[in-house]
Design a protein around this motif. Structure first.
Motif, PDB file in Angstrom:
ATOM      1  N   VAL A   1      11.008 -51.271  12.433  1.00 47.99           N
ATOM      2  CA  VAL A   1      11.109 -50.097  11.555  1.00 47.99           C
ATOM      3  C   VAL A   1      10.371 -50.337  10.235  1.00 47.99           C
ATOM      4  CG1 VAL A   1      12.745 -48.601  10.326  1.00 47.99           C
ATOM      5  CG2 VAL A   1      13.190 -49.246  12.676  1.00 47.99           C
ATOM      6  N   ARG A   2      10.188 -51.589   9.857  1.00 46.84           N
ATOM      7  CA  ARG A   2       9.376 -51.864   8.661  1.00 46.84           C
ATOM      8  C   ARG A   2       7.927 -51.472   8.902  1.00 46.84           C
ATOM      9  NH1 ARG A   2       9.303 -57.686   7.117  1.00 46.84           N
ATOM     10  NH2 ARG A   2       8.630 -57.020   5.069  1.00 46.84           N
ATOM     11  N   GLN A   3       7.470 -51.586  10.138  1.00 49.36           N
ATOM     12  CA  GLN A   3       6.041 -51.362  10.409  1.00 49.36           C
ATOM     13  C   GLN A   3       5.724 -49.988  11.004  1.00 49.36           C
ATOM     14  OE1 GLN A   3       3.759 -54.518  12.051  1.00 49.36           O
ATOM     15  NE2 GLN A   3       5.305 -56.061  11.614  1.00 49.36           N
ATOM     16  N   PHE A   4       6.706 -49.383  11.675  1.00 51.12           N
ATOM     17  CA  PHE A   4       6.404 -48.130  12.377  1.00 51.12           C
ATOM     18  C   PHE A   4       7.427 -47.040  12.110  1.00 51.12           C
ATOM     19  CE2 PHE A   4       5.030 -51.470  15.419  1.00 51.12           C
ATOM     20  CZ  PHE A   4       3.675 -51.187  15.446  1.00 51.12           C
ATOM     21  N   ILE A   5       6.944 -45.814  12.276  1.00 52.22           N
ATOM     22  CA  ILE A   5       7.853 -44.680  12.408  1.00 52.22           C
ATOM     23  C   ILE A   5       8.057 -44.491  13.906  1.00 52.22           C
ATOM     24  CG2 ILE A   5       8.088 -42.192  12.090  1.00 52.22           C
ATOM     25  CD1 ILE A   5       6.034 -42.640   9.702  1.00 52.22           C
ATOM     26  N   VAL A   6       9.283 -44.332  14.291  1.00 51.21           N
ATOM     27  CA  VAL A   6       9.592 -44.193  15.719  1.00 51.21           C
ATOM     28  C   VAL A   6       9.783 -42.719  16.036  1.00 51.21           C
ATOM     29  CG1 VAL A   6      11.254 -44.803  17.526  1.00 51.21           C
ATOM     30  CG2 VAL A   6      10.740 -46.442  15.702  1.00 51.21           C
ATOM     31  N   ARG A   7       9.002 -42.227  17.004  1.00 49.26           N
ATOM     32  CA  ARG A   7       9.165 -40.827  17.442  1.00 49.26           C
ATOM     33  C   ARG A   7       9.472 -40.798  18.933  1.00 49.26           C
ATOM     34  NH1 ARG A   7       4.422 -38.422  14.415  1.00 49.26           N
ATOM     35  NH2 ARG A   7       5.173 -38.194  12.283  1.00 49.26           N
ATOM     36  N   PRO A   8      10.016 -39.671  19.451  1.00 49.70           N
ATOM     37  CA  PRO A   8      10.502 -39.684  20.844  1.00 49.70           C
ATOM     38  C   PRO A   8       9.445 -40.009  21.909  1.00 49.70           C
ATOM     39  CG  PRO A   8      11.405 -37.809  19.680  1.00 49.70           C
ATOM     40  CD  PRO A   8      10.403 -38.439  18.761  1.00 49.70           C
ATOM     41  N   GLY A   9       8.187 -39.614  21.701  1.00 47.43           N
ATOM     42  CA  GLY A   9       7.188 -39.898  22.743  1.00 47.43           C
ATOM     43  C   GLY A   9       7.631 -39.327  24.073  1.00 47.43           C
ATOM     44  N   ASN A  10       7.676 -40.196  25.094  1.00 47.37           N
ATOM     45  CA  ASN A  10       8.138 -39.725  26.412  1.00 47.37           C
ATOM     46  C   ASN A  10       9.644 -39.887  26.580  1.00 47.37           C
ATOM     47  OD1 ASN A  10       5.505 -39.232  26.973  1.00 47.37           O
ATOM     48  ND2 ASN A  10       5.181 -41.150  28.097  1.00 47.37           N
ATOM     49  N   ALA A  11      10.299 -40.364  25.559  1.00 47.61           N
ATOM     50  CA  ALA A  11      11.737 -40.627  25.698  1.00 47.61           C
ATOM     51  C   ALA A  11      12.557 -39.368  25.421  1.00 47.61           C
ATOM     52  CB  ALA A  11      12.148 -41.754  24.756  1.00 47.61           C
ATOM     53  N   VAL A  12      12.358 -38.377  26.262  1.00 47.14           N
ATOM     54  CA  VAL A  12      13.166 -37.163  26.150  1.00 47.14           C
ATOM     55  C   VAL A  12      13.939 -36.973  27.456  1.00 47.14           C
ATOM     56  CG1 VAL A  12      11.865 -35.866  24.407  1.00 47.14           C
ATOM     57  CG2 VAL A  12      11.082 -35.863  26.753  1.00 47.14           C
ATOM     58  N   ASP A  13      15.030 -36.220  27.372  1.00 47.62           N
ATOM     59  CA  ASP A  13      15.889 -36.003  28.539  1.00 47.62           C
ATOM     60  C   ASP A  13      16.298 -37.316  29.207  1.00 47.62           C
ATOM     61  OD1 ASP A  13      15.593 -33.298  28.153  1.00 47.62           O
ATOM     62  OD2 ASP A  13      13.809 -33.197  29.442  1.00 47.62           O
ATOM     63  N   VAL A  14      16.614 -38.276  28.403  1.00 49.96           N
ATOM     64  CA  VAL A  14      17.075 -39.550  28.969  1.00 49.96           C
ATOM     65  C   VAL A  14      18.569 -39.433  29.223  1.00 49.96           C
ATOM     66  CG1 VAL A  14      17.264 -42.025  28.566  1.00 49.96           C
ATOM     67  CG2 VAL A  14      15.300 -40.784  27.666  1.00 49.96           C
TER      68      VAL A  14
END
Ligand code: HEM
Length: 553
Positions: free
Chosen positions: A506-519
Motif C-alpha cells: 500500500v506504500r507503493q500502489f493504489i489497489v483497485r478491483p481490476g478483475n476481482a469483482v463478483d468474488v
C-alpha cells in the motif's frame, strides 16, 4: 514411494454458471423423499424454548438432555445428512447458517461416520474451551492420516495427538509463539515482502498490460512460500525472482497444498473405502498432492539438515526453525521432518488466502485504503524501499486492524473442531466423550448480534475512537487462529508476514478491483475466494498528497 500424477486442473479458475441453489433444492428433495420412505417421522423440540430453559437452569448435569434430543434434521440410515453435504459443497458456512436459522445455536449433523455437534453461541464456545483437555484433539483428517500410514511417515504437530503432539508442540512453541524470536525475522521478511512487491509490479507490466496483476493468487503463493522458507531454513529459497521461480518445484508445492486442502472437503473425513470408490479421482489427486508436498518439502529439509551438519555449531542463529528442531533431543528425526512439513503446509495457503481477501476488501473500500496509506506515510515516511521495523509496527494500528478485520469477515481456517475427552454438558445436552464439537465461528463473525454493521469491512471497529472508546467484542466470537494450547502455532509469523507485505504494497500502489469483482466465498476446508483476486495496481505518485486524490478517481 508410489508416485501419482498431479492433475493441474485449477478448479477455482474455471468460470461457471451458478446452479448451486437449484442443485441444493434438488438434493433436499431427493433427501426428503428418501427419508420419507425409509425413516419414521421424528419430532424435534423447539430450540428457542430449550435454549431459554438451559440458560436459566445453568445446565446442571443431572437434568441434562440426552444426545439424541439435540436438534437435527431427519437422517437417512448410514448416509445421515450426506445429500445435505453434497448440496452445500463449497458452501459449508451457508449450511451452518441455514441450519442455525432452522434449529438454533446447537445442532447435530451426521454425514456417514462424521458425526458432529455444531455450536454457535460464544458463551457455549467459551464454556467448551474452559473444559479443554490437557492435550486437545481435533477432528481426524482420515485421508491425511492414511497418506502417512501408507508411507510410514510420523505424524507432525498438526496431526499428532496426546503426548506425541505435546513433544512436538513443545519443540516449536517457545520459538514460534515468542514475540522476541519472531521479531528477529522482521528484516528478512521485509526483504521478502519488498521482492514480492517488485514481482507484482513486474507481472503487471509484462503480462497484465500495465494494469491488472494476472494470477495474483499464484504470485502470493510464491511470497508465502518464500516467507516460510525464511522462517524454517533461515534463508531465501528463490521463489520471487522476476524471471520465474529458481526452482519449478516451489510452484508445484504451492499448487499441491492448495489442491490438497480443496480436495479434503470430499475425501478428508468420510470412510476411505467409500471415498476410494465414489470420489476416486479426487482421492487420487489428493494423494498425488501429498506426494508432491512430501517430495518438495523433504528436498529443502534435507538440504538444510546437510548444511547444518557440515557447518556444525559455526553459526547457531543460522538454519531457522529446522535447526531448532534438529537439535532438539526429544524429537526423532522422523518427527523433525513431520513437524517441519506440517509448518510448511500450514503456512502457505492460509496467508495467501488472507492476503487475497484483504486486497479484495481494500480495493472495494477506497476510504479504508486512504486511511491506511495516510498512516503508513506518517509512520514510515522515508523512501519506498524502506524497511517496516518492529518500532514502526508498534504505531501501525490501522494496518494491523485491516488484517484483523479481514480475518473477521473471512475466517480463513473455517471454524474449529475438538473431540471431547470426557462427558460434557453444553447448552443442557449431555455430550458423551468422543463427540466431535465444531464451532461455527465464521458465522458468528458475521452476526450483527456480536458485530455492528457485521457485513461491512470496518477496520476501525478494532481501534479506539476519538473519545477513547472501543467497540465491545465477545472474546469467543472472534477466533481466527483457534484458541488454547492447540491454537495456531504460526499466528505470530502469519501476522508479521501479512503486516509487512500489506504495508509495503500500500506504500507503493493504489489497489483497485481490476478483475476481482463478483468474488464469492468458497468454503471447503479453508475459506477461499471463488477466483484469483486479480487486482489492479496503480503506482503511487511520489507526491503523497496527490495519491489520495488518485485513489478516488
Ligand atoms: C492467516 C493465516 C493463518 C490462519 C488464519 C491460521 C489458522 C489456524 C487455525 C484456526 C488453526 C487450528 C487452531 C485450533 O484448532 O484451535 C491452526 C493450526 C495450525 N497452524 Fe495456522 N493459521 C495461519 C497461518 C499459519 C502459519 C503462517 C503457520 C506456520 C508458520 C501455521 C501453522 C499452523 C500449525 C502447525 C497448526 C497446528 C497447531 C497444533 O495442532 O498444535 N499457520 N492455524
Amino acid at each position: 514411494m508410489e508416485e501419482h500424477n498431479l492433475l493441474e486442473t485449477n478448479v477455482s479458475m474455471v468460470p461457471k454458471m451458478d446452479f448451486r441453489p437449484l442443485l441444493r433444492l434438488k438434493m433436499q428433495y431427493i433427501h426428503n423423499a428418501a427419508v420419507k420412505s425409509l425413516c419414521p417421522p421424528v419430532r424435534y423440540k423447539s430450540t428457542t424454548v430449550a435454549n431459554k430453559e438451559n440458560k436459566e437452569n445453568n445446565c446442571p448435569e443431572v437434568d441434562a438432555k440426552p444426545y439424541s434430543s439435540i436438534p437435527s434434521k431427519a437422517k437417512l440410515p448410514y448416509l445421515g445428512h450426506f445429500f445435505h453435504g453434497l448440496a452445500y459443497a463449497k458452501k459449508t458456512y451457508k449450511l451452518t447458517e441455514d441450519w442455525y436459522q432452522d434449529l438454533g445455536p446447537i445442532f447435530q449433523i451426521k454425514i456417514m461416520n462424521l458425526d458432529m455437534v455444531v455450536i454457535r453461541d460464544p458463551d457455549d464456545i467459551k464454556q467448551h474451551f474452559r473444559m479443554e483437555a490437557k492435550y486437545p484433539q481435533r477432528l481426524e483428517f482420515k485421508s491425511w492420516l492414511h497418506y502417512r500410514e501408507v508411507h510410514d511417515e510420523e505424524l507432525g504437530v498438526l496431526l499428532a495427538d496426546g503426548e506425541k503432539w505435546h513433544v512436538q508442540r513443545r519443540a516449536i512453541s517457545p520459538y514460534m509463539m515468542q514475540p522476541r524470536y519472531v521479531a528477529t525475522y522482521t528484516h528478512d521478511l521485509n526483504d521478502t515482502a519488498l521482492d514480492a512487491v517488485d514481482l507484482l509490479r513486474h507481472e503487471r507490466d509484462t503480462r497484465g498490460g500495465g494494469k491488472v496483476v494476472p494470477l495474483m493468487r499464484d504470485l502470493l503463493f510464491r511470497w508465502a512460500l518464500e516467507s516460510i522458507g525464511v522462517v524454517l531454513f533461515g534463508k531465501r529459497i528463490g521463489c520471487l525472482s522476476l524471471e520465474g521461480s529458481t526452482d519449478p518445484d516451489t510452484d508445484a508445492f504451492a499448487h499441491a497444498v492448495n489442491d490438497m486442502f480443496t480436495t479434503s472437503e470430499r475425501v478428508g473425513f468420510l470412510p476411505l473405502a467409500f471415498v476410494k470408490i465414489f470420489f476416486r479421482k479426487d482421492f487420487a489427486k489428493h494423494m498425488a498432492c501429498w506426494d508432491t508436498i512430501y517430495r518438495v518439502a523433504k528436498k529443502y529439509i534435507d538440504a538444510q539438515l546437510n548444511a547444518i551438519t557440515e557447518e556444525g555449531s559455526k553459526d547457531e542463529e543460522a538454519g531457522g526453525l529446522v535447526r531448532q528442531l534438529a537439535t532438539n533431543k526429544e524429537l526423532t528425526i522422523k518427527q523433525v521432518y513431520a513437524t517441519a512439513i506440517d509448518v510448511m503446509t500450514g503456512a502457505v495457503d492460509t496467508t495467501t488466502t488472507a492476503l487475497q481477501w484483504c486486497l479484495y476488501e481494500l480495493a472495494r473500500n477506497p476510504d479504508v485504503q486512504e486511511r491506511l496509506y495516510a498512516e503508513l506515510v506518517r509512520v514510515v515516511p522515508d523512501g519506498r524501499r524502506e524497511q517496516i521495523t518492529q518500532k514502526h509496527l508498534i504505531d501501525l494500528h490501522y494496518l494491523k486492524a485491516c488484517v484483523k478485520e479481514t480475518l473477521r469477515l473471512y475466517q480463513i481456517a473455517g471454524g474449529y473442531s475438538r473431540v471431547l475427552e470426557q462427558d460434557t454438558v453444553i447448552r443442557g445436552y449431555k455430550l458423551p466423550k468422543g463427540t466431535v464439537i465444531a464451532g461455527a465461528t465464521p458465522n458468528l463473525c458475521r452476526d450483527s448480534n456480536y458485530f455492528e454493521d457485521a457485513g461491512e469491512f470496518k477496520p476501525e471497529r478494532w481501534l479506539r475512537d476519538a473519545s477513547g472508546r472501543k467497540q465491545e467484542t465477545h472474546p469467543f466470537a472472534y477466533l481466527p487462529f483457534g484458541f488454547g494450547t492447540r491454537s495456531c502455532v504460526g499466528r505470530r509469523f502469519a501476522e508479521l508476514e501479512m503486516h509487512l507485505l500489506l504495508g509495503q504494497l500500500v506504500r507503493q500502489f493504489i489497489v483497485r478491483p481490476g478483475n476481482a469483482v463478483d468474488v464469492e466465498i468458497n468454503h471447503t476446508l479453508l475459506i477461499y475466494p471463488s477466483k484469483s483476486v486479480d487486482i489492479e495496481l496503480v503506482d503511487r505518485q511520489t507526491d503523497d498528497k496527490d495519491s489520495a486524490q488518485t485513489l478516488h478517481s
